[in-house]
Scaffold this motif. Sequence first.
Motif, PDB file in Angstrom:
ATOM      1  N   ILE A   2       0.360  -1.094   0.077  1.00  0.00           N
ATOM      2  CA  ILE A   2      -0.055  -0.348  -0.277  1.00  0.00           C
ATOM      3  C   ILE A   2       1.162   1.353  -0.234  1.00  0.00           C
ATOM      4  O   ILE A   2       0.338   2.067  -0.950  1.00  0.00           O
ATOM      5  CB  ILE A   2      -0.710  -0.286   1.339  1.00  0.00           C
ATOM      6  CG1 ILE A   2      -1.998   1.288   1.018  1.00  0.00           C
ATOM      7  CG2 ILE A   2      -0.382   0.173   2.798  1.00  0.00           C
ATOM      8  CD1 ILE A   2      -2.785   1.461  -0.026  1.00  0.00           C
ATOM      9  N   PHE A   3       1.702   0.891   0.417  1.00  0.00           N
ATOM     10  CA  PHE A   3       2.392   2.911   0.883  1.00  0.00           C
ATOM     11  C   PHE A   3       3.048   3.153  -0.523  1.00  0.00           C
ATOM     12  O   PHE A   3       3.604   4.195  -1.025  1.00  0.00           O
ATOM     13  CB  PHE A   3       3.908   2.544   1.732  1.00  0.00           C
ATOM     14  CG  PHE A   3       3.473   2.166   3.128  1.00  0.00           C
ATOM     15  CD1 PHE A   3       2.910   1.988   3.942  1.00  0.00           C
ATOM     16  CD2 PHE A   3       4.314   1.334   3.864  1.00  0.00           C
ATOM     17  CE1 PHE A   3       2.219   1.868   4.852  1.00  0.00           C
ATOM     18  CE2 PHE A   3       3.440   1.168   5.764  1.00  0.00           C
ATOM     19  CZ  PHE A   3       2.740   1.548   5.763  1.00  0.00           C
ATOM     20  N   GLU A  30      -6.452  13.152   5.249  1.00  0.00           N
ATOM     21  CA  GLU A  30      -7.344  12.195   4.595  1.00  0.00           C
ATOM     22  C   GLU A  30      -7.308  10.750   3.782  1.00  0.00           C
ATOM     23  O   GLU A  30      -7.586   9.962   3.416  1.00  0.00           O
ATOM     24  CB  GLU A  30      -8.078  12.919   4.073  1.00  0.00           C
ATOM     25  CG  GLU A  30      -9.021  13.987   4.494  1.00  0.00           C
ATOM     26  CD  GLU A  30      -9.659  15.111   3.618  1.00  0.00           C
ATOM     27  OE1 GLU A  30     -10.406  15.939   4.634  1.00  0.00           O
ATOM     28  OE2 GLU A  30      -9.458  15.825   2.407  1.00  0.00           O
ATOM     29  N   LEU A  31      -5.790  11.481   2.566  1.00  0.00           N
ATOM     30  CA  LEU A  31      -5.911  10.051   1.677  1.00  0.00           C
ATOM     31  C   LEU A  31      -5.261   8.735   2.933  1.00  0.00           C
ATOM     32  O   LEU A  31      -5.151   7.795   2.593  1.00  0.00           O
ATOM     33  CB  LEU A  31      -4.743   9.960   1.242  1.00  0.00           C
ATOM     34  CG  LEU A  31      -3.440   9.248   0.223  1.00  0.00           C
ATOM     35  CD1 LEU A  31      -4.752   8.839  -1.056  1.00  0.00           C
ATOM     36  CD2 LEU A  31      -2.586   9.627  -0.040  1.00  0.00           C
ATOM     37  N   LEU A  32      -4.222   9.065   4.420  1.00  0.00           N
ATOM     38  CA  LEU A  32      -4.260   7.761   4.814  1.00  0.00           C
ATOM     39  C   LEU A  32      -5.013   7.503   5.613  1.00  0.00           C
ATOM     40  O   LEU A  32      -5.018   6.451   6.105  1.00  0.00           O
ATOM     41  CB  LEU A  32      -2.364   8.809   5.534  1.00  0.00           C
ATOM     42  CG  LEU A  32      -1.226   9.577   5.060  1.00  0.00           C
ATOM     43  CD1 LEU A  32      -0.489  10.052   6.054  1.00  0.00           C
ATOM     44  CD2 LEU A  32      -0.514   8.156   3.637  1.00  0.00           C
ATOM     45  N   ILE A  36      -5.195   3.179   4.667  1.00  0.00           N
ATOM     46  CA  ILE A  36      -4.451   2.842   5.666  1.00  0.00           C
ATOM     47  C   ILE A  36      -5.444   2.330   7.031  1.00  0.00           C
ATOM     48  O   ILE A  36      -5.465   3.131   8.165  1.00  0.00           O
ATOM     49  CB  ILE A  36      -3.019   3.078   6.202  1.00  0.00           C
ATOM     50  CG1 ILE A  36      -1.906   3.301   5.102  1.00  0.00           C
ATOM     51  CG2 ILE A  36      -1.890   2.286   7.137  1.00  0.00           C
ATOM     52  CD1 ILE A  36      -0.656   4.380   4.986  1.00  0.00           C
ATOM     53  N   THR A  37      -5.594   0.900   7.472  1.00  0.00           N
ATOM     54  CA  THR A  37      -6.872   0.852   8.071  1.00  0.00           C
ATOM     55  C   THR A  37      -6.725   1.219   9.636  1.00  0.00           C
ATOM     56  O   THR A  37      -7.081   1.392  10.100  1.00  0.00           O
ATOM     57  CB  THR A  37      -7.436  -0.606   8.034  1.00  0.00           C
ATOM     58  OG1 THR A  37      -5.488  -1.298   7.956  1.00  0.00           O
ATOM     59  CG2 THR A  37      -7.857  -1.457   6.330  1.00  0.00           C
ATOM     60  N   VAL A  42      -4.753  11.458  12.070  1.00  0.00           N
ATOM     61  CA  VAL A  42      -3.976  11.468  11.182  1.00  0.00           C
ATOM     62  C   VAL A  42      -3.697  13.064  11.479  1.00  0.00           C
ATOM     63  O   VAL A  42      -4.920  14.073  10.890  1.00  0.00           O
ATOM     64  CB  VAL A  42      -3.823  11.134   9.858  1.00  0.00           C
ATOM     65  CG1 VAL A  42      -2.170  11.709   8.662  1.00  0.00           C
ATOM     66  CG2 VAL A  42      -3.618   9.757  10.056  1.00  0.00           C
ATOM     67  N   GLY A  43      -2.889  13.582  11.450  1.00  0.00           N
ATOM     68  CA  GLY A  43      -2.485  14.978  11.561  1.00  0.00           C
ATOM     69  C   GLY A  43      -1.036  15.897  11.633  1.00  0.00           C
ATOM     70  O   GLY A  43       0.332  15.051  11.761  1.00  0.00           O
TER      71      GLY A  43
END
Length: 151
Positions: A2-3, A30-32, A36-37, A42-43
Motif C-alpha cells: 500500500i505504501f 485524508e488519503l492516509l 491505511i486501516t 492523522v495530523g
Amino acid sequence: MIFENLKPQIETIVLNKNKTVDKRLLSICELLEANITYYNWVGFYFRNGNKEELHLGPYVGEPTDHTIIPFGKGICGQVAVSNENFVVPDVTAQDNYIACSITVKAEIVIPIFVNGENIGQIDIDSNTPNPFTEADERFLEFVCAQVAMIL
C-alpha cells in the motif's frame, strides 16, 4: 504494498498549487486515514513561531483538545526536542503520553525538517496495538520530505 501505491498520490497532492498548503496537508491526512486501516487519527503539528511549543495543523480523526503542546510534553513534544522518530507500540507503557482518546493504543510521530531544522511533525494514532513497522517509518519519512518541499 500500500505504501508504494500511495507515494505517487502524495506527490500529486504536494504538487497541486491550486490548493493552499493547509488544504494539501489535509488531503494527505485524508488519503492516509482512508487507505491505511490502522491509521485512525492523522495530523500535523508545527512549531508555534519562536515559542517552545507545537500548534495543531490540519488533521483528520476525532477532535482533540491538544491544539498546543509544549516542547518535551507527550510524544509530539518529545519529538520536537529529540528530532527523532518516535514509535510507541503501547501508549499505556509511556509515562509522558498525552491521552487524546481512550481508544488509542499506539502512536507514531515523524519530524519534518526544512533546511535541517525540525519545524513540525506528522502524528498518527492507532486504535490497534503495536501496528507500526519500519515500513511505516520509511513511508512517513517520505511523506514528511514531500511536505517539507511546500513549507
